[in-house]
Write an enzyme that holds these catalytic residues in place. Structure first.
Site, PDB file in Angstrom:
ATOM      1  N   CYS A   1     -27.265 -18.896  16.572  1.00 37.82           N
ATOM      2  CA  CYS A   1     -27.563 -17.621  17.243  1.00 37.82           C
ATOM      3  C   CYS A   1     -26.450 -17.180  18.196  1.00 37.82           C
ATOM      4  CB  CYS A   1     -28.881 -17.713  17.995  1.00 37.82           C
ATOM      5  SG  CYS A   1     -30.250 -18.172  16.935  1.00 37.82           S
TER       6      CYS A   1
ATOM      7  N   HIS B   1     -29.158 -12.176  23.283  1.00 44.04           N
ATOM      8  CA  HIS B   1     -29.682 -12.585  21.981  1.00 44.04           C
ATOM      9  C   HIS B   1     -31.197 -12.340  21.974  1.00 44.04           C
ATOM     10  CE1 HIS B   1     -30.905 -14.776  18.555  1.00 44.04           C
ATOM     11  NE2 HIS B   1     -31.320 -15.851  19.205  1.00 44.04           N
TER      12      HIS B   1
ATOM     13  N   ASN C   1     -36.220 -12.450  15.591  1.00 40.92           N
ATOM     14  CA  ASN C   1     -34.963 -13.129  15.923  1.00 40.92           C
ATOM     15  C   ASN C   1     -34.077 -13.174  14.679  1.00 40.92           C
ATOM     16  OD1 ASN C   1     -32.953 -14.996  16.417  1.00 40.92           O
ATOM     17  ND2 ASN C   1     -34.284 -16.496  17.396  1.00 40.92           N
TER      18      ASN C   1
END
Ligand code: UT7
Length: 320
Positions: A111, A247, A277
């Site tokens: 990520c 993020h 996500n």
């Protein structure tokens, strides 16, 4: 010289999967998912894959930047869900764009991947080796998810975001990056088992495993820490930052970071309610959506920060 973003693009699959849709597949409900994570729906690929999403996002970014493919010098794709071991995703993007003069490689930091890619490109640009680059975060997390595991399958989505950067006097300001392999076991996904002529038994498919709470604790500690380090390093007041683009993993993490930094939540845009996500794609997708809405003005300061498997984390401060 500094990498300045001169174009953005993004792409998500057509199919929308809502929390109610997931409640038909695993023992969950909209209330649990939205109150624990802020996610209401996500886009899941059917015909698309990591490469096709990367190519769509890249084409948009190149168009937005008015950049000719032949002039492009570098393509870096951040992904932890490539479609192939080789060739890398970036070479496939290069072929699709006809960017024959660009060097193309992938980079993996889960990520945090987009920020690692941005800082890598900045180092090349600062060295004078290259004067422009295309940076992409692209993922199809849906193919590494165990769709029977309610603790993880409700959290992720598919998508890609891209930026084109060019060497200029202003743009990238500074960054802070970090890694901690000791903590890596809390978020894992194996590729293939060692399986060759010397090994017995069938090869088993592995999926994403996450121990959610340690990851949550790591994020709410590390993100404010590295943001503060970066603000101090660059002598920037937290109020002078126009947007904190984090993020997009969990709205509770973002709210906690805002609180710890004593910065109003309005400065922390979010799109995770509709995207989930999307790992390395989450920051560039949000950047592109904001750019297309005309939310950025020349000279504004944007601080991006990500965290994820590895463990990895990072923050980058840029001037728009
Ligand atoms: O980009 C990668 C970074 N990843 C992340 O940022 C994830 C970080 N972690 C988190 O966001 C949170 O830890 C989660 C959203 C994953 C989970 O929230 P939580 O408040 O930590 O919940 P929990 O794991 O402690 O689970 C609480 C309960 C458990 O039941 P019991 O043991 O209390 O009876 C779980 O079994 O919720 C249960 N549960 C669910 N219930 C309904 C877990 N998943 C679900 C679900 N629906 N989907």
């Amino acid at each position: 010289m500094r990498a300045r973003i001169i174009g953005t693009g993004s792409a998500v699959p057509e199919s929308v999967v809502t929390n109610d849709d997931l409640a038909k597949v695993v023992d969950t409900n909209d209330e649990w998912i939205s109150s624990r994570s802020g996610i209401r729906e996500r886009r899941i690929a059917r015909e698309d894959n990591t490469t096709s999403l990367a190519i769509k996002a890249a084409k948009q970014a190149m168009e937005d930047a008015h950049m000719d493919s032949e002039a492009l010098q570098m393509i870096v794709v951040a992904t932890c869900t490539p479609d192939m071991f080789f060739p890398n995703t970036a070479c496939q993007v290069q072929q699709a764009l006809g960017a024959h003069n660009a060097v193309a490689f992938d980079l993996s930091a889960a990520c945090s991947g987009f920020l690692f890619a941005l800082s890598t490109v900045q180092a090349y640009i600062n060295s004078g080796l290259y004067t422009n680059a295309l940076i992409i975060g692209a993922e199809t997390m849906s193919k590494v998810i165990d769709w029977k595991d309610r603790s993880t399958c409700v959290l992720f989505g598919d998508g890609a975001g891209a930026v084109v950067v060019k060497a200029e006097e202003t743009g990238f300001i500074d960054m802070v990056l970090g890694s901690d392999g000791d903590g890596g076991h809390v978020l894992t996904c194996r590729t293939r088992e060692m399986h060759n002529l010397l090994c017995e038994g069938e090869q088993e498919m592995d999926y994403l495993h996450m121990d959610g709470q340690p990851v949550f604790k790591f994020a709410v500690k590390k993100v404010p820490e590295c943001v503060e380090q970066l603000l101090e390093k660059t002598g920037t007041d937290r109020e002078a930052v126009d947007y904190y683009i984090l993020h997009q993993a969990n709205s509770r993490i973002i709210q906690s970071v805002a609180k710890r930094l004593h910065v109003p939540e309005e400065k922390f845009p979010m799109n995770l309610s509709t995207h989930g996500n999307t790992s390395a794609a989450s920051i560039p997708i949000l950047l592109d959506e904001m750019n297309r809405k005309g939310m950025f003005a020349r000279g504004q300061k944007i601080l991006m920060s990500g965290f994820g498997a590895g463990l990895t984390w990072g923050a980058a401060l840029i001037e728009w």
